[in-house]
Design a protein around this motif. Structure first.
Motif, PDB file in Angstrom:
ATOM      1  N   PRO A 100       2.206  25.988  22.362  1.00 52.52           N
ATOM      2  CA  PRO A 100       1.353  25.026  21.659  1.00 52.52           C
ATOM      3  C   PRO A 100      -0.100  25.457  21.471  1.00 52.52           C
ATOM      4  O   PRO A 100      -0.702  25.160  20.433  1.00 52.52           O
ATOM      5  CB  PRO A 100       1.479  23.771  22.522  1.00 52.52           C
ATOM      6  CG  PRO A 100       2.865  23.870  23.090  1.00 52.52           C
ATOM      7  CD  PRO A 100       3.070  25.331  23.366  1.00 52.52           C
ATOM      8  N   ALA A 116       8.134  21.804  14.118  1.00 53.02           N
ATOM      9  CA  ALA A 116       8.708  20.714  14.915  1.00 53.02           C
ATOM     10  C   ALA A 116      10.015  20.226  14.282  1.00 53.02           C
ATOM     11  O   ALA A 116      10.979  19.895  14.985  1.00 53.02           O
ATOM     12  CB  ALA A 116       7.701  19.570  15.034  1.00 53.02           C
ATOM     13  N   SER A 133       7.899  15.973  24.132  1.00 54.75           N
ATOM     14  CA  SER A 133       6.852  16.652  23.380  1.00 54.75           C
ATOM     15  C   SER A 133       6.446  15.699  22.252  1.00 54.75           C
ATOM     16  O   SER A 133       7.282  14.922  21.796  1.00 54.75           O
ATOM     17  CB  SER A 133       7.416  17.968  22.831  1.00 54.75           C
ATOM     18  OG  SER A 133       6.525  18.574  21.926  1.00 54.75           O
ATOM     19  N   PRO A 134       5.251  15.699  21.754  1.00 55.51           N
ATOM     20  CA  PRO A 134       4.185  16.638  22.062  1.00 55.51           C
ATOM     21  C   PRO A 134       3.388  16.267  23.306  1.00 55.51           C
ATOM     22  O   PRO A 134       3.254  15.091  23.647  1.00 55.51           O
ATOM     23  CB  PRO A 134       3.286  16.519  20.832  1.00 55.51           C
ATOM     24  CG  PRO A 134       3.433  15.091  20.391  1.00 55.51           C
ATOM     25  CD  PRO A 134       4.861  14.742  20.689  1.00 55.51           C
ATOM     26  N   PHE A 165       3.344  16.923  14.938  1.00 54.10           N
ATOM     27  CA  PHE A 165       4.522  17.061  15.804  1.00 54.10           C
ATOM     28  C   PHE A 165       5.445  15.853  15.645  1.00 54.10           C
ATOM     29  O   PHE A 165       6.655  16.004  15.485  1.00 54.10           O
ATOM     30  CB  PHE A 165       4.085  17.127  17.278  1.00 54.10           C
ATOM     31  CG  PHE A 165       3.713  18.496  17.772  1.00 54.10           C
ATOM     32  CD1 PHE A 165       4.686  19.472  17.946  1.00 54.10           C
ATOM     33  CD2 PHE A 165       2.401  18.802  18.102  1.00 54.10           C
ATOM     34  CE1 PHE A 165       4.352  20.731  18.435  1.00 54.10           C
ATOM     35  CE2 PHE A 165       2.055  20.057  18.584  1.00 54.10           C
ATOM     36  CZ  PHE A 165       3.028  21.025  18.752  1.00 54.10           C
TER      37      PHE A 165
END
Ligand code: NOJ
Length: 742
Positions: A100, A116, A133-134, A165
C-alpha cells in the motif's frame, strides 16, 4: 431475503445461536473434513459446538474448500445460516500489487481502484466475501512497521485512496466479482508512541478529528460496509472498549450502520490493557462499545450467555449486533446463494490471469520513485554494455511484502530474470554479494519465521564474486533493502538504516569507482543519507509485487518514465521522526523568526527538513512551472476561485507530472499547518510542450476544527501553493470573505 424475514430469523434464534453469529475463528479450526482440529480448540478454550456454528471464518481460501465448508455448515447447523468468509487481501490475492505505501506513491487513485477491483475479482471467485482492507491509518512514524500498509502521512491523500479501495473492492456488489471492504483500524492505530507496535496512542481530540479520522470517514462515505477496531487506546480507553469512539462518533455522528469487528484477540486483550478484570467484563465492555464480532477469542463465546441473562440492556445489544451480521449476510446474497462467487472453474481462469499480471506491472511501474539521477545516469542506454547486478535483492522472489500470504511466490519474476529478458546473458553479471541480513538478527527478531528464512551463505565467496563482477562492468545496479519481515505487523524498528551487511557491501563496491544505480526495497521510508552519497542514481521500489521486477527493468531502461511521488517523508535520520510536511507554525520557526538561530525550533546536530519531502519524485523529463494565476482574490461560500499554472516539459523525454495544490491559512483561532495538500492532478506532457493545469478553490477546502471545535472555515488571508512537491512550490494569495467586495 426481505428485511422483515431477517427479523423473523433473529426471533427464532436461541441466545446461544445468536452468540455463535458473533464468533469468528481462523481457518485452522476447519481444515480437516469432518473432525474439528483439537489443538487450537484447546488453546482457545472454546466449545466444539461454538466452532461448528461460528458465524464467520478468517483467512481460509480456495473455491472448493470454501464451498465444502459452507455445505458442511449448512447441513450441520440448525438454522442453516451461511458463514461469512473474510481474509487479509491487502495488496492483492494471488496477483500481487505493490504494498500500500507503494500504491500511495502512484498518487493515482483511479489505478488503485482498478487494482482493488482485480483483487476483489480473484478473491470472490475463490470464495471470499470480505477483505480486511483498506487500512487507512494515517502514519507519520516510519519506525512503525505497518506504515507499509498505509498510503501515507496525509489525510486528504489517504481519504482519496480510501475511497478508491472501497469502490474497487465493492463495485456494484456483483457476487462474482466483488467483495466487501472492512476498513481498519478504527482508530488512530498509526500513531503508536515511539513507533512501537501495539503501543499506546494518545493525542488531542482536535488532532484526532482533524488528521486521523477523515480517511475512515472517507471510506465509509464511499460505502464501506464494515469496520475493524484498533488495538490501541483512544484517550486512555482501548478502541475495542471505547463507547465514545464506536457509538458516539461512528454510529451517532457518522450514522454508520454496518458491521464492527474487533481486531485479532483485541476483546481478550482488554484484560491485558487492565480495563477489564476478566474475560466476562471484557465481553461486556466490548459489546457495550458496539463491537459486533469477536475475532479469534472465546470471550464472547464463553461469556455473553450469562451476561445477557443478568442484564437486559446487554440482551438488546446482542440482538443489535446479530442483526448487523445477518444483514450483511443478506446484502451479500448468501441466504439465496451461500456460495456466492465461489467457482473452482472461474478460479482457474481468473486468478493470476495475464490481464491481472499486466495491471500489476503497470501499477508497479507507477509506484517506483526516482530519488536521484546524477548526470542522467538513467535511463541506461542501448550501449550500456556490461552490467553488474549486485545485492541480496538481485535474484529473490521475496518481492511482495509481508501481507502476501497467497502470492504465487514461485511465479514471481526476480530482477535477474527480468534483466535477462532485456539484456544479453554474456553482458549481465549477477551476485548477491552478501546475505539479506545478519543471521543473528533473524534469530532474535523473526520468531517462528526464522527457520524458513535462514539460508546457507558463503559470505567471503559472494563478496569476492560481487567485487569481481562490478570491476568488470560499466555500470553497477545494486538491489538492496530491508528484509521483508522487518516491516509489516510486529515489524517496528528503532533504526531506519539498511542491514549492516548490506551497508558494508555498498561501501566495498563504491570503492571501485563505478557508476552505481541503487534500487532500494523497503516497507518504510529509510534513512538513506549515506546511500544517497554512494549511489549516482536511486530508485525506491518498495515491495513491488508479482511483476515488480519487470517494472523496475522497464524503468531502468527508459521504456517507462518514472512518475511515483512519495506519500510519506523520508527522514534525514531517525532522530527527526516524526517528520511530516504539514507541521504547525511554531512561535520560533527556523526560518523567518526574529530570534537568533540558536533559539529557534531546530536540531543543533541535524537539519529540520527530511531527506526527501512529501510529494517528491523525479522523472527522466524535466518540468518547469510558471505563471501561477488566480481568477480572483476573494473567495466566498458561494463563489470559487480558479487557480491555474503552466507546466512545461523542458526535458528530453515525455513524462507524467503530478501537479500538487497546497493551501495555508495564515491566521486561525487555532495554530494551522504551514501547508496542507488540497488537490492533485496528473498530466502527461510531451517533450517541449506546455500545458495549463487548473484547480477550483472553494470555501469547503478551508474548513478545520476551530477553537470552538466547530468544523468550519474562518474569514481571512490564505496562501495557495502549486508545484512539484511539498517544498518546490509557486505561491499566490487570496482572502476568504463573507461577501465579495467591489
Ligand atoms: C491483526 C491485524 O492487526 C489486522 O490488520 C488483521 O486484519 C488481522 N490480524 C487479521 O489477520
Amino acid at each position: 431475503m426481505k428485511n422483515n424475514e431477517i427479523h423473523n430469523l433473529l426471533n427464532k434464534l436461541s441466545v446461544k445461536d445468536k452468540i455463535y453469529q458473533l464468533i469468528q475463528l481462523s481457518g485452522q479450526f476447519y481444515q480437516q473434513d469432518d473432525e474439528l482440529v483439537t489443538g487450537p480448540q484447546q488453546k482457545l478454550g472454546i466449545a466444539a459446538e461454538a466452532i461448528k456454528n461460528a458465524g464467520s471464518v478468517l483467512n481460509i481460501r480456495g473455491a472448493q474448500e470454501l464451498i465444502n465448508l459452507q455445505k458442511r455448515n449448512l447441513e450441520n447447523s440448525e438454522h442453516a445460516i451461511p458463514m461469512l468468509f473474510m481474509a487479509d487481501i491487502i495488496n492483492g490475492y494471488e496477483t500481487i500489487f505493490p504494498i500500500p505505501l507503494g500504491l500511495g506513491a502512484t498518487w493515482n487513485p483511479g489505478l488503485v481502484k482498478e487494482a482493488a477491483a482485480v483483487s476483489a475479482h480473484e478473491a470472490a471467485v475463490s470464495g471470499m466475501h470480505i477483505t480486511f482492507s483498506p487500512m487507512v491509518d494515517l502514519v507519520r512514524d516510519p519506525r512503525w512497521g505497518r506504515v507499509m500498509e498505509s498510503t501515507g502521512e496525509d489525510s486528504f491523500l489517504n481519504g482519496v485512496f480510501a475511497q478508491a479501495f472501497v469502490e474497487g473492492y465493492q463495485g456494484d456488489m456483483n457476487p462474482d466479482k466483488t467483495i466487501v471492504a472492512c476498513v481498519k483500524h478504527f482508530a488512530g492505530y498509526g500513531a503508536p508512541e515511539g513507533g512501537r507496535e501495539y503501543n499506546t496512542v494518545d493525542m488531542s481530540e482536535r488532532t484526532f478529528r482533524e488528521y486521523y479520522l477523515p480517511a475512515y470517514k472517507a471510506a465509509l462515505d464511499a460505502g464501506a460496509k464494515m469496520m475493524m477496531t484498533s488495538f490501541n487506546t483512544v484517550d486512555g480507553i482501548p478502541a475495542t472498549a471505547n463507547e465514545w469512539l464506536n457509538r458516539s462518533v461512528l454510529r451517532d455522528e457518522w450514522k454508520f450502520d454496518g458491521l464492527l469487528i474487533s481486531d485479532y484477540a483485541a476483546v481478550k486483550e482488554l484484560v491485558d490493557h487492565g480495563v477489564a478484570q476478566d474475560d466476562k467484563e471484557a465481553a461486556a465492555l466490548a459489546l457495550k462499545a458496539g463491537v459486533d464480532i469477536d475475532m479469534m477469542t472465546s470471550v464472547y463465546a464463553n461469556n455473553l450467555e450469562s451476561l445477557v441473562a443478568e442484564d437486559e440492556e446487554l440482551s438488546a445489544l446482542l440482538d443489535e449486533a446479530v442483526l448487523r451480521v445477518l444483514k450483511l449476510k443478506n446484502e451479500l446474497g448468501l441466504f439465496e446463494n451461500p456460495f456466492r462467487g465461489a467457482d473452482a472453474e472461474a478460479e482457474k481462469r481468473v486468478v493470476f490471469s495475464d490481464e491481472h499480471r499486466a495491471l500489476a506491472k503497470q501499477v508497479a511501474q507507477e509506484s517506483l520513485v526516482l530519488l536521484k539521477n546524477q548526470n542522467e545516469l538513467l535511463p541506461l542506454g542501448d550501449s550500456v554494455g556490461k552490467i553488474a547486478l549486485i545485492g541480496p535483492y538481485a535474484d529473490t522472489k521475496s518481492l511482495s511484502g509481508m501481507w502476501s500470504f497467497s502470492s504465487r511466490k514461485e511465479e514471481t519474476t526476480t530482477l535477474k530474470e527480468a534483466f535477462l529478458e532485456v539484456f544479453p546473458e554474456d553482458e549481465l553479471f549477477v551476485s548477491s554479494g552478501c546475505p539479506m541480513i545478519e543471521a543473528d538478527f533473524l534469530k532474535d527478531s523473526f520468531g517462528s519465521y526464522h527457520a524458513a528464512e535462514s539460508t546457507q551463505f558463503d559470505e567471503k565467496k559472494e563478496l569476492a564474486e560481487a567485487l569481481a563482477y562490478a570491476q568488470e562492468a560499466n555500470v553497477v545496479v545494486m538491489a538492496v533493502g530491508e528484509h521483508y519481515l522487518q516491516s509489516g505487523e510486529g515489524g517496528s524498528r528503532a533504526k531506519l538504516t539498511l542491514p549492516e551487511v548490506q551497508q558494508k557491501l555498498i561501501q566495498a563496491i563504491k570503492e571501485l569507482g563505478k557508476p552505481i544505480v541503487g534500487v532500494v526495497f523497503s516497507g518504510r521510508p529509510l534513512d538513506l543519507r549515506i546511500e544517497l552519497q554512494q549511489f549516482d542514481a536511486l530508485i525506491e521500489a518498495w515491495y513491488p509485487g508479482t511483476e515488480g521486477a519487470r517494472a523496475i527493468v522497464d524503468t531502468l531502461t527508459g521504456k517507462v518514465n518514472p512518475s511515483g511521488r512519495l506519500s510519506m517523508s523520508f527522514p534525514y535520520e531517525v532522530g527527526q521522526v516524526p517528520v511530516h510536511y504539514n507541521e504547525f507554525s511554531t512561535g520560533r520557526p527556523y526560518e523567518g523568526s526574529g530570534h537568533s538561530k540558536r533559539f529557534t525550533s531546530r536540531y543543533i546536530d541535524a537539519p529540520n527538513k527530511p531527506l526527501f519531502p512529501f510529494g517528491y519524485g523525479l522523472s527522466y523529463a524535466d518540468f518547469e512551472y510558471s505563471d501561477l494565476q488566480l481568477s480572483g482574490t476573494q473567495l466566498t461560500a458561494e463563489s470559487s476561485i480558479t487557480v491555474s499554472i503552466t507546466v512545461k516539459n523542458v526535458g528530453k523525454y515525455t513524462g507524467k507530472e503530478t501537479v500538487q495544490l497546497y493551501i495555508r491559512d495564515l491566521v486561525g483561532s487555532v495554530v494551522r499547518p504551514v501547508k496542507e495538500l488540497k488537490g492533485l492532478k496528473q498530466v502527461s506532457i510531451m517533450t517541449g510542450e506546455a500545458t495549463t493545469v487548473s484547480f477550483e478553490l472553494s470555501e469547503e477546502m478551508l474548513r478545520f476544527h476551530r477553537a470552538d471545535m466547530l468544523y468550519a472555515s474562518e474569514l481571512g488571508e490564505f496562501q495557495v501553493m502549486v508545484g512539484r512537491n511539498s517544498e518546490n512550490l509557486l505561491t499566490g494569495s487570496f482572502t476568504l470573505a463573507a461577501k465579495v467586495e467591489s
